[in-house]
Design an enzyme around this catalytic site. Sequence first.
Site, PDB file in Angstrom:
ATOM      1  N   ASP A 102       0.853  -1.184   0.000  1.00 41.02           N
ATOM      2  CA  ASP A 102       0.000   0.000   0.000  1.00 41.02           C
ATOM      3  C   ASP A 102       0.892   1.238   0.000  1.00 41.02           C
ATOM      4  O   ASP A 102       1.631   1.476   0.952  1.00 41.02           O
ATOM      5  CB  ASP A 102      -0.890  -0.039   1.250  1.00 41.02           C
ATOM      6  CG  ASP A 102      -1.903   1.096   1.271  1.00 41.02           C
ATOM      7  OD1 ASP A 102      -1.905   1.929   0.339  1.00 41.02           O
ATOM      8  OD2 ASP A 102      -2.696   1.150   2.230  1.00 41.02           O
ATOM      9  N   ASP A 347      -1.412   5.907  -7.749  1.00 35.98           N
ATOM     10  CA  ASP A 347      -1.761   4.870  -6.794  1.00 35.98           C
ATOM     11  C   ASP A 347      -1.996   3.561  -7.537  1.00 35.98           C
ATOM     12  O   ASP A 347      -2.526   3.562  -8.637  1.00 35.98           O
ATOM     13  CB  ASP A 347      -3.030   5.295  -6.043  1.00 35.98           C
ATOM     14  CG  ASP A 347      -3.343   4.361  -4.893  1.00 35.98           C
ATOM     15  OD1 ASP A 347      -2.531   4.282  -3.967  1.00 35.98           O
ATOM     16  OD2 ASP A 347      -4.393   3.704  -4.929  1.00 35.98           O
TER      17      ASP A 347
END
Length: 459
Positions: A102, A347
């Site tokens: 992440d 992302d």
Amino acid sequence: MLCLLPILWAEIGETVQSQKFTIGSQSPPSFKAPSPNVPAAHILPLTGKAGVPQSAGYLQSLRYGNHINGVYGLTSVTNIAPSDIFSTNIIFGAQSFQVEIDTGSSDTWVVGRDFQCIDQTAEAQEPESGCMFGPSYTLSHSFRRIPDQHFIIVYGDGSNATGIVGNETVTLAGIRVTNQEVAVVDNVTVTGDRVTSGLLGLSFRNSTSVYAGTNPNTMDRQIQYDPVFTTMYTRGYVLPLFSLAIERSSATNGTAPGGLLAIGGLPPVPFRPFFASAPFQLLNVNNAAVPAADSQKADPDLAYTFYAITIQGLTYERSNETKWSHSKFSSPLEPPSDASHIQVVIDSGTNLIYLPTGIAVAVNALFDPPAQFYTSYGGFAVNCSAKAPNFRVDIGGQTFFIDKKDLILDLGRGTGLCVTGVNDAGYGTPILETPFLKNVLAIFDVGAGEMRFAAREFY
Ligand SMILES: *[C@@H]1O[C@H](CO)[C@@H](O)[C@H](O)[C@H]1NC(C)=O
Ligand SMILES: *[C@@H]1O[C@H](CO)[C@@H](O)[C@H](O)[C@H]1NC(C)=O
Ligand SMILES: *[C@@H]1O[C@H](CO)[C@@H](O)[C@H](O)[C@H]1NC(C)=O
Ligand SMILES: *[C@@H]1O[C@H](CO)[C@@H](O)[C@H](O)[C@H]1NC(C)=O
Ligand SMILES: *[C@@H]1O[C@H](CO)[C@@H](O)[C@H](O)[C@H]1NC(C)=O
Ligand SMILES: *[C@@H]1O[C@H](CO)[C@@H](O)[C@H](O)[C@H]1NC(C)=O
Ligand SMILES: *[C@@H]1O[C@H](CO)[C@@H](O)[C@H](O)[C@H]1NC(C)=O
């Protein structure tokens, strides 16, 4: 993934849980000149699979009319397409786990043995198997508990995990890090995938989620510590950069090879040796899901820090007529010098590129036949045999083409309709996600405070 789909589609429009958070920006830190673009000695293979990434829930919830720099009272986390979660191997002591990577959060955690699995909606304990995690971790001889501190993280969908913290010997990509602070989760409402046991956070020290005291639900005083990757470069094991080469895959069941994560350099994939760079403009999410007294604090704790940049433009047919208006999207990021430039979060957490409404509508109209917005898909869908338009992203004087394969996504619903790779960011921050990342080698140069990209060779 096929069996997951009905659950994911059922979530469209559903309010999961009320959650408050605020958005801000941060000056990009930099402490050294750009590191050389050299091959890394430390490479991690990634596994891609369908699922809902944790921190990306905050980015998703921004799209539904909440205000930037305010307090968010509503989180309606929906999944337009099943997202890509990438996982990799990590070793705690001598115990090996798969963890989700992440780039928006900073802690590294695994579920501990005999952890409590709490049903998020019913708020009742359920069997451990209900949380669907991979193997759990048994405190080892090398684990040194840090007293009077605890770990708590709250994700964008309202799920949370709490636990103890301590130092452990962590091995990642063959790099052995002794005395690395980690969290061992003992109480969790997060739902896993039967494979991963936790998470590897690749963001900054400021966003670590350890707090003073032993009451597991309090977030009174954040106690920052160096995340795994930060420890690696501050101790001089690697150069302060990591890079991602996300693999395109045709598997629709979410068990495909996901690509490579390289620590301290570049992964061994073919790319064109022309690098475009753009300075980090970090987007912060401050967790305000704490009692009122805490949200009054002048300097709320950072919960997440997303890597964002300013791109020079997007090119598609008649793109000179679909202008981006910075004022329409009240981004907390420092405005670009040229008002037509677009700020985007980079992302790996979602399957789709999210763009301002006018641009998303214009690009979707260019498919042949044109894509249309389907409420049942929560996004734009098109005949799976449609022709995708030419679509390019301009960054730092370079142009990056997005392969047409990445603009039409067959989600295996058997309807003949496919989701397009470009969706409407609504009120949220535009995001360049996997359809873009599959076409580039993305370098996160934390030392120089910049992102660099090189085009991947066609593959
Ligand atoms: C964590 O989730 C549980 C179950 O939904 C909830 O009862 C609890 O208040 C949450 N904790 C925090 C700090 O959000
Ligand atoms: C944990 O490691 C840090 C150095 O990384 C050290 O300063 C600290 O004292 C250690 N704490 C314990 C409880 O071992
Ligand atoms: C786990 O969380 C639930 C819900 O927040 C709480 O009732 C319970 O006491 C917690 N258990 C532990 C061991 O912290
Ligand atoms: C962290 O916080 C410090 C102090 O508030 C600030 O100077 C720095 O830019 C922040 N960001 C990072 C990534 O360290
Ligand atoms: C997923 O799809 C790939 C490629 O189509 C196949 O090789 C693999 O066996 C499938 N895995 C599962 C668990 O169905
Ligand atoms: C956009 O570019 C096309 C082709 O160069 C040109 O014909 C058109 O007038 C331009 N539109 C605007 C609004 O500048
Ligand atoms: C997609 O296009 C093909 C060929 O034009 C057509 O036969 C098919 O019915 C279309 N499918 C849908 C779902 O519209």
